[in-house]
Design a protein around this motif. Structure first.
Motif, PDB file in Angstrom:
ATOM      1  N   ASN A   1      40.018  29.438  42.559  1.00  0.00           N
ATOM      2  CA  ASN A   1      40.335  30.588  43.411  1.00  0.00           C
ATOM      3  C   ASN A   1      39.376  31.719  43.029  1.00  0.00           C
ATOM      4  O   ASN A   1      39.681  32.572  42.185  1.00  0.00           O
ATOM      5  CB  ASN A   1      41.796  31.008  43.216  1.00  0.00           C
ATOM      6  CG  ASN A   1      42.251  31.980  44.274  1.00  0.00           C
ATOM      7  OD1 ASN A   1      41.447  32.703  44.853  1.00  0.00           O
ATOM      8  ND2 ASN A   1      43.560  32.011  44.518  1.00  0.00           N
ATOM      9  N   ARG A   2      38.222  31.766  43.637  1.00  0.00           N
ATOM     10  CA  ARG A   2      37.193  32.753  43.298  1.00  0.00           C
ATOM     11  C   ARG A   2      37.610  34.162  43.705  1.00  0.00           C
ATOM     12  O   ARG A   2      37.255  35.149  43.052  1.00  0.00           O
ATOM     13  CB  ARG A   2      35.870  32.360  43.963  1.00  0.00           C
ATOM     14  CG  ARG A   2      35.321  31.036  43.420  1.00  0.00           C
ATOM     15  CD  ARG A   2      33.978  30.688  44.036  1.00  0.00           C
ATOM     16  NE  ARG A   2      33.441  29.458  43.463  1.00  0.00           N
ATOM     17  CZ  ARG A   2      33.757  28.239  43.867  1.00  0.00           C
ATOM     18  NH1 ARG A   2      34.623  28.086  44.861  1.00  0.00           N
ATOM     19  NH2 ARG A   2      33.237  27.177  43.292  1.00  0.00           N
ATOM     20  N   GLN A   3      38.341  34.273  44.800  1.00  0.00           N
ATOM     21  CA  GLN A   3      38.799  35.595  45.230  1.00  0.00           C
ATOM     22  C   GLN A   3      39.747  36.205  44.201  1.00  0.00           C
ATOM     23  O   GLN A   3      39.662  37.393  43.890  1.00  0.00           O
ATOM     24  CB  GLN A   3      39.492  35.485  46.589  1.00  0.00           C
ATOM     25  CG  GLN A   3      39.904  36.829  47.179  1.00  0.00           C
ATOM     26  CD  GLN A   3      40.514  36.679  48.567  1.00  0.00           C
ATOM     27  OE1 GLN A   3      40.755  35.574  49.017  1.00  0.00           O
ATOM     28  NE2 GLN A   3      40.760  37.801  49.221  1.00  0.00           N
ATOM     29  N   LEU A   4      40.640  35.379  43.659  1.00  0.00           N
ATOM     30  CA  LEU A   4      41.558  35.867  42.633  1.00  0.00           C
ATOM     31  C   LEU A   4      40.801  36.239  41.369  1.00  0.00           C
ATOM     32  O   LEU A   4      41.130  37.220  40.698  1.00  0.00           O
ATOM     33  CB  LEU A   4      42.615  34.801  42.340  1.00  0.00           C
ATOM     34  CG  LEU A   4      43.687  35.177  41.321  1.00  0.00           C
ATOM     35  CD1 LEU A   4      44.425  36.444  41.749  1.00  0.00           C
ATOM     36  CD2 LEU A   4      44.671  34.026  41.145  1.00  0.00           C
ATOM     37  N   GLN A   5      39.778  35.468  41.022  1.00  0.00           N
ATOM     38  CA  GLN A   5      38.968  35.794  39.852  1.00  0.00           C
ATOM     39  C   GLN A   5      38.280  37.149  40.022  1.00  0.00           C
ATOM     40  O   GLN A   5      38.177  37.946  39.076  1.00  0.00           O
ATOM     41  CB  GLN A   5      37.923  34.695  39.611  1.00  0.00           C
ATOM     42  CG  GLN A   5      37.065  34.892  38.368  1.00  0.00           C
ATOM     43  CD  GLN A   5      37.893  34.841  37.094  1.00  0.00           C
ATOM     44  OE1 GLN A   5      38.665  33.906  36.879  1.00  0.00           O
ATOM     45  NE2 GLN A   5      37.750  35.854  36.250  1.00  0.00           N
ATOM     46  N   SER A   6      37.835  37.417  41.241  1.00  0.00           N
ATOM     47  CA  SER A   6      37.212  38.715  41.514  1.00  0.00           C
ATOM     48  C   SER A   6      38.213  39.849  41.351  1.00  0.00           C
ATOM     49  O   SER A   6      37.881  40.928  40.822  1.00  0.00           O
ATOM     50  CB  SER A   6      36.634  38.725  42.938  1.00  0.00           C
ATOM     51  OG  SER A   6      35.635  37.731  43.090  1.00  0.00           O
ATOM     52  N   MET A   7      39.447  39.630  41.771  1.00  0.00           N
ATOM     53  CA  MET A   7      40.488  40.643  41.598  1.00  0.00           C
ATOM     54  C   MET A   7      40.742  40.914  40.121  1.00  0.00           C
ATOM     55  O   MET A   7      40.941  42.057  39.704  1.00  0.00           O
ATOM     56  CB  MET A   7      41.786  40.187  42.270  1.00  0.00           C
ATOM     57  CG  MET A   7      41.752  40.207  43.791  1.00  0.00           C
ATOM     58  SD  MET A   7      43.318  39.642  44.496  1.00  0.00           S
ATOM     59  CE  MET A   7      44.439  40.850  43.829  1.00  0.00           C
ATOM     60  N   VAL A   8      40.733  39.860  39.307  1.00  0.00           N
ATOM     61  CA  VAL A   8      40.922  40.031  37.860  1.00  0.00           C
ATOM     62  C   VAL A   8      39.833  40.918  37.287  1.00  0.00           C
ATOM     63  O   VAL A   8      40.090  41.838  36.483  1.00  0.00           O
ATOM     64  CB  VAL A   8      40.943  38.662  37.156  1.00  0.00           C
ATOM     65  CG1 VAL A   8      40.969  38.847  35.642  1.00  0.00           C
ATOM     66  CG2 VAL A   8      42.155  37.850  37.591  1.00  0.00           C
ATOM     67  N   GLU A   9      38.591  40.679  37.691  1.00  0.00           N
ATOM     68  CA  GLU A   9      37.487  41.476  37.181  1.00  0.00           C
ATOM     69  C   GLU A   9      37.620  42.931  37.604  1.00  0.00           C
ATOM     70  O   GLU A   9      37.314  43.850  36.820  1.00  0.00           O
ATOM     71  CB  GLU A   9      36.162  40.891  37.676  1.00  0.00           C
ATOM     72  CG  GLU A   9      35.880  39.474  37.188  1.00  0.00           C
ATOM     73  CD  GLU A   9      35.887  39.370  35.670  1.00  0.00           C
ATOM     74  OE1 GLU A   9      35.438  40.332  35.008  1.00  0.00           O
ATOM     75  OE2 GLU A   9      36.358  38.333  35.161  1.00  0.00           O
ATOM     76  N   LEU A  10      38.078  43.162  38.829  1.00  0.00           N
ATOM     77  CA  LEU A  10      38.268  44.541  39.284  1.00  0.00           C
ATOM     78  C   LEU A  10      39.343  45.252  38.472  1.00  0.00           C
ATOM     79  O   LEU A  10      39.202  46.436  38.115  1.00  0.00           O
ATOM     80  CB  LEU A  10      38.648  44.555  40.771  1.00  0.00           C
ATOM     81  CG  LEU A  10      37.529  44.207  41.760  1.00  0.00           C
ATOM     82  CD1 LEU A  10      38.091  44.093  43.173  1.00  0.00           C
ATOM     83  CD2 LEU A  10      36.428  45.267  41.719  1.00  0.00           C
ATOM     84  N   VAL A  11      40.430  44.537  38.177  1.00  0.00           N
ATOM     85  CA  VAL A  11      41.497  45.133  37.378  1.00  0.00           C
ATOM     86  C   VAL A  11      40.991  45.473  35.982  1.00  0.00           C
ATOM     87  O   VAL A  11      41.306  46.536  35.424  1.00  0.00           O
ATOM     88  CB  VAL A  11      42.707  44.180  37.308  1.00  0.00           C
ATOM     89  CG1 VAL A  11      43.738  44.695  36.305  1.00  0.00           C
ATOM     90  CG2 VAL A  11      43.348  44.033  38.669  1.00  0.00           C
ATOM     91  N   LYS A  12      40.193  44.585  35.426  1.00  0.00           N
ATOM     92  CA  LYS A  12      39.632  44.854  34.101  1.00  0.00           C
ATOM     93  C   LYS A  12      38.744  46.091  34.131  1.00  0.00           C
ATOM     94  O   LYS A  12      38.729  46.896  33.190  1.00  0.00           O
ATOM     95  CB  LYS A  12      38.838  43.646  33.621  1.00  0.00           C
ATOM     96  CG  LYS A  12      39.690  42.464  33.218  1.00  0.00           C
ATOM     97  CD  LYS A  12      38.824  41.310  32.730  1.00  0.00           C
ATOM     98  CE  LYS A  12      39.673  40.129  32.283  1.00  0.00           C
ATOM     99  NZ  LYS A  12      38.838  38.992  31.827  1.00  0.00           N
ATOM    100  N   GLN A  13      37.974  46.268  35.207  1.00  0.00           N
ATOM    101  CA  GLN A  13      37.120  47.450  35.329  1.00  0.00           C
ATOM    102  C   GLN A  13      37.937  48.726  35.416  1.00  0.00           C
ATOM    103  O   GLN A  13      37.484  49.805  35.019  1.00  0.00           O
ATOM    104  CB  GLN A  13      36.223  47.323  36.564  1.00  0.00           C
ATOM    105  CG  GLN A  13      35.163  46.241  36.439  1.00  0.00           C
ATOM    106  CD  GLN A  13      34.329  46.093  37.695  1.00  0.00           C
ATOM    107  OE1 GLN A  13      34.349  46.966  38.566  1.00  0.00           O
ATOM    108  NE2 GLN A  13      33.607  44.982  37.786  1.00  0.00           N
ATOM    109  N   LEU A  14      39.161  48.617  35.943  1.00  0.00           N
ATOM    110  CA  LEU A  14      40.037  49.782  36.019  1.00  0.00           C
ATOM    111  C   LEU A  14      40.772  50.021  34.699  1.00  0.00           C
ATOM    112  O   LEU A  14      41.671  50.855  34.626  1.00  0.00           O
ATOM    113  CB  LEU A  14      41.065  49.592  37.146  1.00  0.00           C
ATOM    114  CG  LEU A  14      40.490  49.590  38.566  1.00  0.00           C
ATOM    115  CD1 LEU A  14      41.575  49.216  39.552  1.00  0.00           C
ATOM    116  CD2 LEU A  14      39.918  50.956  38.909  1.00  0.00           C
ATOM    117  N   ALA A  15      40.367  49.238  33.681  1.00  0.00           N
ATOM    118  CA  ALA A  15      40.953  49.385  32.337  1.00  0.00           C
ATOM    119  C   ALA A  15      42.444  49.108  32.338  1.00  0.00           C
ATOM    120  O   ALA A  15      43.202  49.722  31.588  1.00  0.00           O
ATOM    121  CB  ALA A  15      40.663  50.769  31.772  1.00  0.00           C
TER     122      ALA A  15
END
Length: 274
Positions: free
Chosen positions: A68-82
């Motif tokens: 699920n690449r879209q979900l992986q992208s969401m994880v990275e965005l959340v990490k960027q938001l600390a």
């Protein structure tokens, strides 16, 4: 209980339900549930060389797990938001006091701010920092999860054993059925052979009886014809005048005696004396 804010909802969306951490290499099953690839791989095996989905228990063949690449992208965005697991809830604000909720009430099992902690409602309650409370409850959740996995494994093992037992019984039933059919086929063939043998014997006896009947018919027909002719001759002889009647009488009587063996001995003696 305070309503979840958007940050809390976002964290829940990118958190694996097995390890309770952010998704790592997320995959989705054919039943549309998401898990870390490493987490779903250690779930109890199903009956089709796959795994059981922890949420709906459907068997998911390993070959059908898709990244699920879209979900992986969401994880990275959340990490960027600390937003870190276990810390996203710190950003939520108390609805009563508009303060950050940094504490967790064990009695009410709810978040609260420092002002709530000093209020009459929570003063006698046990309050823990969010990190400490999350760590404690995470341990309980993982213990429950492990217990559930073991229970599921036991159930699946019992189910598999019972299925194997049913398969073994069905296999034996089919074998017994084929054996019974073969035995009855043999009995039917044996009865058919015996029937044919008896019918041949009866037909032979029938031919013998008919031959004897025909022979008997021929034997009696000639005798009946001879006796009938002799009767006609004797009747005609009896109607003749005396001279004609006595003419060649010995030969006529001799023919009569020879044709009637049942004639009484006394009568035969009388004719001989005469």
């Amino acid at each position: 209980m305070a309503a979840a804010n958007p940050l809390q909802s976002l964290q829940e969306e990118v958190t694996c339900s097995i390890c309770l951490e952010y998704y790592k290499d997320p995959v989705f099953t054919k039943c549309a549930h998401n898990f870390c690839r490493s987490c779903i791989a250690v779930c109890p095996e199903g009956s089709d060389s796959g795994v059981h989905c922890p949420q709906c228990r459907e068997v998911c063949p390993e070959g059908e797990l898709r990244p699920n690449r879209q979900l992986q992208s969401m994880v990275e965005l959340v990490k960027q938001l600390a937003v870190q697991p276990g810390r996203a809830l710190e950003q939520s604000l108390c609805e009563k006091h508009d303060e950050k909720q940094k504490l967790f009430c064990k009695e009410d099992e709810d978040l609260m701010c420092v002002i709530c902690r000093e209020s009459r409602e929570h003063r006698s309650h046990t309050a823990l920092p969010i990190d400490e409370a999350a760590h404690e409850y995470k341990g309980e959740l993982q213990a429950c999860l492990q217990s559930l996995k073991e229970e599921l494994g036991d159930l699946l093992e019992s189910k598999l054993k019972e299925e194997e037992g049913y398969k073994a019984m069905m296999k034996k039933l089919i074998t017994d059925k084929l054996k019974m059919v073969a035995e009855f086929d043999g009995l039917r063939q044996l009865l058919k052979d015996q029937e044919e043998t008896l019918l041949m014997r009866l037909e032979k006896m029938e031919r013998s009886i008919k031959m004897a009947e025909n022979a008997n018919e021929g034997k009696y027909s000639s005798k009946i014809s001879f006796i009938s002719d002799l009767i006609a001759e004797m009747e005609k002889k009896c109607e003749q005048p005396p001279l004609e009647l006595l003419k060649d009488i010995r030969r006529t009587l001799s023919r009569c005696r020879n044709a009637t063996p049942h004639l009484s001995e006394g009568l035969k003696k009388k004719y001989k004396e005469d």
